[in-house]
Design an enzyme around this catalytic site. Structure first.
Site, mmCIF file in Angstrom:
data_model
loop_
_atom_site.group_PDB
_atom_site.id
_atom_site.type_symbol
_atom_site.label_atom_id
_atom_site.label_comp_id
_atom_site.label_asym_id
_atom_site.label_seq_id
_atom_site.Cartn_x
_atom_site.Cartn_y
_atom_site.Cartn_z
ATOM 1 N N SER A 92 39.911 92.252 10.644
ATOM 2 C CA SER A 92 39.655 93.629 11.067
ATOM 3 C C SER A 92 40.642 94.556 10.358
ATOM 4 C CB SER A 92 39.802 93.754 12.581
ATOM 5 O OG SER A 92 39.484 95.068 13.015
ATOM 6 N N HIS A 96 44.627 104.585 7.705
ATOM 7 C CA HIS A 96 44.779 106.033 7.853
ATOM 8 C C HIS A 96 45.636 106.556 6.699
ATOM 9 C CE1 HIS A 96 43.015 106.433 11.872
ATOM 10 N NE2 HIS A 96 43.623 105.284 12.172
ATOM 11 N N HIS A 106 37.196 101.692 8.078
ATOM 12 C CA HIS A 106 37.253 100.574 9.017
ATOM 13 C C HIS A 106 36.330 99.466 8.518
ATOM 14 C CE1 HIS A 106 34.986 98.583 12.403
ATOM 15 N NE2 HIS A 106 36.212 98.176 12.674
ATOM 16 N N ASN A 108 35.202 95.247 9.724
ATOM 17 C CA ASN A 108 35.387 94.055 10.545
ATOM 18 C C ASN A 108 34.348 93.033 10.136
ATOM 19 O OD1 ASN A 108 34.446 92.466 13.185
ATOM 20 N ND2 ASN A 108 36.629 92.970 13.379
ATOM 21 N N ARG A 110 33.399 88.922 11.345
ATOM 22 C CA ARG A 110 33.812 87.995 12.384
ATOM 23 C C ARG A 110 32.770 86.896 12.596
ATOM 24 N NH1 ARG A 110 32.472 92.917 14.162
ATOM 25 N NH2 ARG A 110 30.697 93.127 15.576
ATOM 26 N N HIS A 141 27.593 104.832 0.285
ATOM 27 C CA HIS A 141 26.381 104.200 0.802
ATOM 28 C C HIS A 141 25.640 103.425 -0.285
ATOM 29 C CE1 HIS A 141 25.947 105.311 5.061
ATOM 30 N NE2 HIS A 141 26.738 106.323 4.747
ATOM 31 N N HIS A 171 30.177 111.974 23.934
ATOM 32 C CA HIS A 171 30.648 113.160 24.649
ATOM 33 C C HIS A 171 30.899 114.339 23.702
ATOM 34 C CE1 HIS A 171 34.334 110.917 23.552
ATOM 35 N NE2 HIS A 171 34.910 112.097 23.453
#
Length: 299
Positions: A92, A96, A106, A108, A110, A141, A171
């Site tokens: 992972s 920054h 980011h 990951n 697994r 992309h 939110h």
């Protein structure tokens, strides 16, 4: 060669090494500090953190391989009702940068298996630019689509949509960044299918370093000022909100007594929140907010 947990684990350890070497070489200043840790219930990992580099302000490249009795929640996810042991391994990464013109990234990858024979792969890569640049977004992309197309022409479309839906800050009604690809619970149907899924996961893992070192080299010297740094801190705040409120991995790790330092390595070194902030009309900041939507066709 049989694809078993030993082979998969070896690949992930080598992937961590390769990525750390590429990032150090491109950064030119920062060096990873390694923290070896053991999980009392079984297994452990290598947490590698780079801080105060020339390009990367804070970044983590984590490897783990843990095992033990599977919890009821895990068994339910795998649609298994009998007691079993689990084995989970992966890499992972969250980086920054200092510059608001270099994106956050980011990744990951697994693998998870139960002693009952159930197993699955998961992972993905997503990009969170502080300022959305259409050219950079298209290039990013395109790289992911090319990697996916080498394995299945349906992968990119399916996994891009999954990323748009997953990396969505409900939110705020905005995506965390420009997405990427995300896939989970890819369950092998037989040995050949497991080998094919593993090859795809390897492809995605090996795609990471060329993608991010490209952005480090391309954008590291672009000029910026206090206005851009202020915006960067606000966008980092959104990153924190997503990871603490919506990210399944963070929530699961904290709820199951995972290793806190490793779980929260994804957090930026600094972030900010301003009450009821609205960017200036017509500004690059406002244009970035307009671009943080689901379903953008970048390729």
């Amino acid at each position: 060669m049989v694809v078993d947990k030993q082979r998969i684990t070896q690949f992930f350890t080598e992937l961590q090494d390769t990525i750390c070497q590429a990032l150090e070489q491109t950064d030119g200043q920062g060096r990873f500090q390694e923290d070896l840790w053991e999980r009392p219930e079984g297994g452990g990992g290598r947490t590698r953190i780079l801080q105060s580099g020339a390009v990367i302000e804070k970044g983590g490249v984590l490897f783990s391989a843990v095992h033990g009795p599977a919890s009821e929640a895990v068994l339910k996810q795998m649609n298994s009702h009998e007691p079993a042991d689990f084995y989970a391994t992966g890499v992972s990464i969250v980086l920054h940068p200092h510059s608001p013109l270099v994106p956050i990234i980011h990744m990951n990858v697994r693998y998870f298996e139960l002693s009952t024979g159930h197993s699955w792969f998961g992972g993905g890569i997503d990009l969170t630019p502080h300022y959305v640049d259409a050219e950079d977004a298209r290039w990013f992309h395109q790289q992911l689509k090319a990697a996916c197309d080498r394995h299945d022409p349906a992968y990119y479309s399916n996994y891009k949509t999954w990323a748009d839906d997953y990396f969505f800050i409900r939110h705020r009604a905005e995506t965390r960044g420009i997405g990427g690809i995300f896939f989970d619970y890819l369950r092998p149907e037989n040995d050949d299918h497991k080998a094919a899924l593993f090859a795809f996961v390897q492809e995605i893992g090996n795609t990471f370093a060329p993608i991010y070192t490209h952005f480090m080299q391309k954008n590291r010297s672009l000029p910026f000022g206090e206005k851009e740094k202020k915006w960067q801190m606000l966008r980092r705040g959104r990153y924190v909100e997503f990871n603490l409120v919506w990210d399944r991995g963070t929530k699961f790790g904290l709820e199951t007594n995972g290793r806190t330092e490793s779980i929260l390595m994804s957090m930026p070194p600094q972030a900010n929140w301003i009450y009821d902030y609205h960017p200036e009309p017509g500004s690059r900041e406002e244009q970035t907010l307009f671009a943080l939507k689901k379903g953008v066709n970048w390729v």
